[in-house]
Design an enzyme around this catalytic site. Structure first.
Site, PDB file in Angstrom:
ATOM      1  N   CYS A   2       0.801  -1.194   0.000  1.00 35.61           N
ATOM      2  CA  CYS A   2       0.000   0.000   0.000  1.00 35.61           C
ATOM      3  C   CYS A   2       0.853   1.271   0.000  1.00 35.61           C
ATOM      4  O   CYS A   2       0.414   2.287  -0.476  1.00 35.61           O
ATOM      5  CB  CYS A   2      -0.886  -0.035   1.220  1.00 35.61           C
ATOM      6  SG  CYS A   2      -2.091   1.260   1.333  1.00 35.61           S
ATOM      7  N   ARG A  27      -2.193   4.583   5.772  1.00 37.21           N
ATOM      8  CA  ARG A  27      -2.844   4.018   4.595  1.00 37.21           C
ATOM      9  C   ARG A  27      -3.325   2.592   4.838  1.00 37.21           C
ATOM     10  O   ARG A  27      -4.070   2.042   4.033  1.00 37.21           O
ATOM     11  CB  ARG A  27      -1.876   4.051   3.407  1.00 37.21           C
ATOM     12  CG  ARG A  27      -1.493   5.456   2.978  1.00 37.21           C
ATOM     13  CD  ARG A  27      -0.340   5.455   2.002  1.00 37.21           C
ATOM     14  NE  ARG A  27      -0.707   4.905   0.710  1.00 37.21           N
ATOM     15  CZ  ARG A  27      -1.045   5.631  -0.344  1.00 37.21           C
ATOM     16  NH1 ARG A  27      -1.092   6.949  -0.247  1.00 37.21           N
ATOM     17  NH2 ARG A  27      -1.343   5.069  -1.490  1.00 37.21           N
ATOM     18  N   TRP A  79      -0.248  -4.248   2.067  1.00 32.89           N
ATOM     19  CA  TRP A  79      -1.605  -4.667   2.421  1.00 32.89           C
ATOM     20  C   TRP A  79      -1.922  -5.852   1.523  1.00 32.89           C
ATOM     21  O   TRP A  79      -1.979  -5.716   0.304  1.00 32.89           O
ATOM     22  CB  TRP A  79      -2.573  -3.518   2.182  1.00 32.89           C
ATOM     23  CG  TRP A  79      -3.965  -3.724   2.672  1.00 32.89           C
ATOM     24  CD1 TRP A  79      -4.402  -3.708   3.957  1.00 32.89           C
ATOM     25  CD2 TRP A  79      -5.136  -3.931   1.856  1.00 32.89           C
ATOM     26  NE1 TRP A  79      -5.766  -3.891   4.003  1.00 32.89           N
ATOM     27  CE2 TRP A  79      -6.243  -4.037   2.735  1.00 32.89           C
ATOM     28  CE3 TRP A  79      -5.346  -4.036   0.481  1.00 32.89           C
ATOM     29  CZ2 TRP A  79      -7.536  -4.239   2.281  1.00 32.89           C
ATOM     30  CZ3 TRP A  79      -6.642  -4.245   0.025  1.00 32.89           C
ATOM     31  CH2 TRP A  79      -7.722  -4.347   0.924  1.00 32.89           C
ATOM     32  N   ASN A 103       3.124  -1.394  -5.657  1.00 31.11           N
ATOM     33  CA  ASN A 103       1.719  -1.209  -5.330  1.00 31.11           C
ATOM     34  C   ASN A 103       0.898  -1.583  -6.559  1.00 31.11           C
ATOM     35  O   ASN A 103       1.290  -1.269  -7.687  1.00 31.11           O
ATOM     36  CB  ASN A 103       1.414   0.246  -4.973  1.00 31.11           C
ATOM     37  CG  ASN A 103       1.856   0.598  -3.581  1.00 31.11           C
ATOM     38  OD1 ASN A 103       2.261  -0.261  -2.799  1.00 31.11           O
ATOM     39  ND2 ASN A 103       1.792   1.883  -3.250  1.00 31.11           N
ATOM     40  N   GLY A 104      -0.259  -2.210  -6.350  1.00 35.44           N
ATOM     41  CA  GLY A 104      -1.123  -2.556  -7.468  1.00 35.44           C
ATOM     42  C   GLY A 104      -1.299  -4.058  -7.602  1.00 35.44           C
ATOM     43  O   GLY A 104      -0.930  -4.837  -6.723  1.00 35.44           O
ATOM     44  N   GLU A 487     -23.535   6.121   6.619  1.00 32.47           N
ATOM     45  CA  GLU A 487     -22.187   6.523   7.024  1.00 32.47           C
ATOM     46  C   GLU A 487     -21.920   6.160   8.483  1.00 32.47           C
ATOM     47  O   GLU A 487     -20.822   5.713   8.837  1.00 32.47           O
ATOM     48  CB  GLU A 487     -22.012   8.031   6.802  1.00 32.47           C
ATOM     49  CG  GLU A 487     -20.702   8.609   7.278  1.00 32.47           C
ATOM     50  CD  GLU A 487     -19.484   8.084   6.538  1.00 32.47           C
ATOM     51  OE1 GLU A 487     -18.360   8.430   6.956  1.00 32.47           O
ATOM     52  OE2 GLU A 487     -19.629   7.319   5.565  1.00 32.47           O
ATOM     53  N   LYS A 491     -18.908   3.654   9.687  1.00 29.99           N
ATOM     54  CA  LYS A 491     -17.870   4.049  10.645  1.00 29.99           C
ATOM     55  C   LYS A 491     -17.786   3.051  11.797  1.00 29.99           C
ATOM     56  O   LYS A 491     -16.697   2.690  12.247  1.00 29.99           O
ATOM     57  CB  LYS A 491     -18.148   5.453  11.184  1.00 29.99           C
ATOM     58  CG  LYS A 491     -17.856   6.543  10.202  1.00 29.99           C
ATOM     59  CD  LYS A 491     -16.359   6.682   9.958  1.00 29.99           C
ATOM     60  CE  LYS A 491     -16.080   7.420   8.664  1.00 29.99           C
ATOM     61  NZ  LYS A 491     -16.327   6.632   7.455  1.00 29.99           N
ATOM     62  N   GLU A 494     -16.103  -0.095  10.546  1.00 25.72           N
ATOM     63  CA  GLU A 494     -14.697   0.076  10.179  1.00 25.72           C
ATOM     64  C   GLU A 494     -13.764   0.008  11.377  1.00 25.72           C
ATOM     65  O   GLU A 494     -12.697  -0.610  11.294  1.00 25.72           O
ATOM     66  CB  GLU A 494     -14.503   1.431   9.483  1.00 25.72           C
ATOM     67  CG  GLU A 494     -14.964   1.474   8.040  1.00 25.72           C
ATOM     68  CD  GLU A 494     -14.723   2.840   7.429  1.00 25.72           C
ATOM     69  OE1 GLU A 494     -14.151   2.902   6.332  1.00 25.72           O
ATOM     70  OE2 GLU A 494     -15.096   3.850   8.053  1.00 25.72           O
ATOM     71  N   HIS A 510     -40.355  -4.009   6.061  1.00 26.03           N
ATOM     72  CA  HIS A 510     -40.143  -4.836   4.873  1.00 26.03           C
ATOM     73  C   HIS A 510     -38.988  -5.811   5.072  1.00 26.03           C
ATOM     74  O   HIS A 510     -38.408  -6.269   4.088  1.00 26.03           O
ATOM     75  CB  HIS A 510     -39.901  -3.956   3.651  1.00 26.03           C
ATOM     76  CG  HIS A 510     -41.072  -3.106   3.287  1.00 26.03           C
ATOM     77  ND1 HIS A 510     -42.216  -3.602   2.701  1.00 26.03           N
ATOM     78  CD2 HIS A 510     -41.301  -1.774   3.481  1.00 26.03           C
ATOM     79  CE1 HIS A 510     -43.082  -2.625   2.522  1.00 26.03           C
ATOM     80  NE2 HIS A 510     -42.553  -1.505   2.986  1.00 26.03           N
ATOM     81  N   LYS A 609      -6.149   3.042   3.399  1.00 25.50           N
ATOM     82  CA  LYS A 609      -6.662   4.401   3.224  1.00 25.50           C
ATOM     83  C   LYS A 609      -6.970   4.691   1.767  1.00 25.50           C
ATOM     84  O   LYS A 609      -8.036   5.188   1.438  1.00 25.50           O
ATOM     85  CB  LYS A 609      -5.640   5.402   3.768  1.00 25.50           C
ATOM     86  CG  LYS A 609      -6.087   6.859   3.656  1.00 25.50           C
ATOM     87  CD  LYS A 609      -7.302   7.133   4.521  1.00 25.50           C
ATOM     88  CE  LYS A 609      -7.688   8.604   4.507  1.00 25.50           C
ATOM     89  NZ  LYS A 609      -8.922   8.833   5.260  1.00 25.50           N
TER      90      LYS A 609
END
Length: 614
Positions: A2, A27, A79, A103-104, A487, A491, A494, A510, A609
């Protein structure tokens, strides 16, 4: 993934590499490592490497124990994507004296692995990255120098990458490549650097060059030579970074997330400053050509991921209500893989904190390929990839955001999107001067309202103690409050690892109502708007099933606490901007619940991140 940092200098670069990796910790990562080229003469010169799973500090201790020192080196925080969290899979990877960090994701790594195995190369890891190291060595062995070997190698790769490479055979050289993942070069006096994020090298230089797609670069202590995708020498603009060291330090706060929550009044004030100074909402807030472009559009399509997607959902309510234009919102990673309908007179709006979110960048490219002519980026990082690829840009001015769970980036995105809605309303004749003045007054008071919401922190911290022992939670809202419920649930998931779901409150009966019992806390976002009475009815449905209610309401809402009903009131109703203010309590609830559970607030497990892979 990362984080990448590299350096070549007349001084020992190991402290630079380790400090850079520490600044990249935000990150998200699960292992770290550095590789350096010894200063000895060939053939005794070696590439030395140290890697550890866990924190950078553990790798740092190992490097100190082995007396690492060198004038050329690279470092990485990983990561995991291909292969588990093991030392063998950690970066840097080495092939016969060639070391690299990456990275990638390389999509054709399996075919390349088979080819290289047939050539006699042995693999020590499960990663796609080791393939790149072997390919570079293969081209070196065929007579290429390090830069040409890298340029030949990347032409054989399919996927996304940011690469930094060193070799024991060429100890005065650091070569790099970029495709789909961010990479920049830092310029110093008699020393140069490379990094995936300017924060990694800000202690050494502010002079940076952002590499373009397909670029390769040849770096020595005194020179930087950049080549485009056709291997032609090119010049790239030098920028002076405005990232401050103070923004990368904790100061009096326990965590970066806490610091960034409390920075929101200032961040929002900075984001709306141009409108306040102008005494209204000029189209120029979004670029020089914005007046012409925005007058001509017939609709808006928003593409984003994660928290930014929820900002887009909120913006849809504002844009349609204020401007009268149709607005759709789509998750970027889904949009890019479907046969989407394209109306060239619809504005494509991409939202990204980092400006490097791969799915959002690829969705933008896809939208252009379908014939969309007009694009706008809402972003927090100047000169990042998505703004550079967009016709119009609005920077949110949130400042560096270090905590993995986004806070101030989200609320400043909301502030920018609200301004867009009003600008569109003006240009399309839907609002008059009086309405514009009223929206400006509400915007002017927004930083103060956010500060008032921050003052609720002690009450919210007390609630968090009740949440800490739970494993499930529901968040509910209606209208503009529904994205804020989403949101809030995100949070909590996370950083506290509590399973949380969010629904429009009207959807309770429902299906989600089946989850409600006396073990599950139910959070309601309940501003004093036209839907308040509907929300109260939904609350009664929950209480009738034994659910415990935690209600974020406005000061003038007619709620009373009772057994199983807990209420915290923001100081006043903030009208159309209430989603921004009600974001603060759900952020604080997640933060303090995570504190109570003892989780790693700034570096939650499994998350990064900046998401630069699929």
């Amino acid at each position: 993934m990362c984080g990448i940092v590299g350096a070549i200098a007349d001084r020992d670069v190991v402290p630079v590499l380790i400090e850079g990796l520490k600044r990249l910790e935000y990150r998200g990562y699960d292992s770290a490592g550095i590789a350096v080229v010894d200063a000895g003469k060939a053939p005794d010169r070696q590439v030395r490497r140290v890697r550890r799973t866990g924190r950078v500090s553990e790798m740092e201790s190992a490097a100190q124990g082995e007396h690492f020192a060198a004038t050329l080196g690279i470092g990485h925080t990983r990561w995991a994507t291909h292969g588990g969290v093991t030392e063998a899979n950690a970066h840097p990877h080495i092939s016969h004296g060639v070391a690299l960090v990456h990275n990638g994701i390389i999509e054709n790594h399996e075919a390349q692995r088979e080819k290289l195995a047939a050539l006699g190369y042995r693999f020590e890891s499960q990663t796609d990255t080791e393939v790149i190291a072997h390919l570079i060595h293969h081209h070196l062995a065929a007579g290429s120098d390090l830069l040409i070997a890298l340029q030949k190698t990347v032409k054989e790769l399919t996927g996304a990458y940011a690469l930094a490479v060193v070799s024991r055979a060429e100890p005065e050289r650091l070569v790099c490549a970029r495709m789909g993942c961010p990479l920049l070069v830092g310029l110093g006096e008699g020393e140069n650097f490379v990094a995936s994020d300017v924060s990694a090298i800000i202690q050494a230089t502010r002079q940076v060059i952002f590499l373009e797609e397909g670029d390769t670069v040849d770096i020595s202590r005194t020179s930087v030579a950049i080549y485009d995708a056709d291997d032609a020498r090119v010049e790239r603009e030098v920028h002076v970074s405005d990232v401050s060291l103070a923004s990368l330090e904790l100061g009096p706060y326990r965590h970066f997330m806490q610091k960034e929550i409390h920075e929101q009044p200032r961040a929002i004030a900075d984001t709306i400053e141009a409108a306040i100074d102008a005494g209204g909402f000029p189209a120029s807030l979004f670029g020089q050509r914005a007046d012409e472009v925005l007058r001509g559009i017939e609709g808006v399509q928003i593409l984003a991921c994660g928290t930014s997607y929820y900002a887009g959902m909120t913006a849809r309510y504002w844009i349609e209500a204020i401007s009268g234009l149709p607005c759709s919102v789509e998750i970027a990673s889904e949009y890019r893989y479907r046969a989407a309908y394209a109306n060239p007179r619809h504005l494509i709006v991409t939202i990204s904190q980092s400006g490097e979110t791969l799915d959002t960048m690829e969705a933008l490219k896809y939208a252009k390929s379908l014939g969309h002519l007009h694009t706008l980026s809402i972003c927090n990082v100047p000169e990042s990839a998505i703004p550079r690829a967009s016709e119009l840009v609005c920077y949110t001015r949130a400042g560096a955001e270090i905590g993995v769970a986004s806070t101030k980036a989200f609320t400043t995105q909301l502030a920018a999107l609200f301004q867009l809605a009003v600008v569109l309303g003006k240009l399309h004749g839907k609002i008059e001067a009086q309405a514009e003045a009223q929206y400006l007054e509400e915007l002017r008071h927004l930083p103060g309202s956010v500060q008032h919401a921050l003052n609720l922190e002690p009450q919210i911290a007390a609630w968090a103690e009740r949440f800490a022992g739970k494993e499930n939670a529901l968040f509910l809202g209606r209208g503009l409050s529904y994205p804020i419920a989403l949101e809030g649930a995100l949070k909590l998931k996370e950083i506290s690892y509590i399973h949380a779901e969010a629904y429009p409150a009207g959807e309770l009966k429902h299906g989600p109502l089946a989850l409600v019992d006396d073990t599950i806390p139910v959070v309601f976002i309940a501003p004093n708007d036209r839907l308040l009475e509907k929300v109260k009815s939904n609350m009664q449905e929950v209480r009738a099933r034994g659910g415990e209610l935690f209600v974020f309401a406005d000061h003038d809402s007619n709620f009373s606490e009772s057994a199983g009903v807990h209420v915290i009131r923001t100081p006043r109703h903030t009208g159309v901007l209430s989603p921004v203010v009600h974001t603060i309590p759900v952020q604080l609830l997640a933060y303090h619940t995570a504190l109570a559970r003892g989780t790693d607030v700034d570096k939650p497990r499994n998350l990064a991140k900046s998401v630069t892979v699929e």
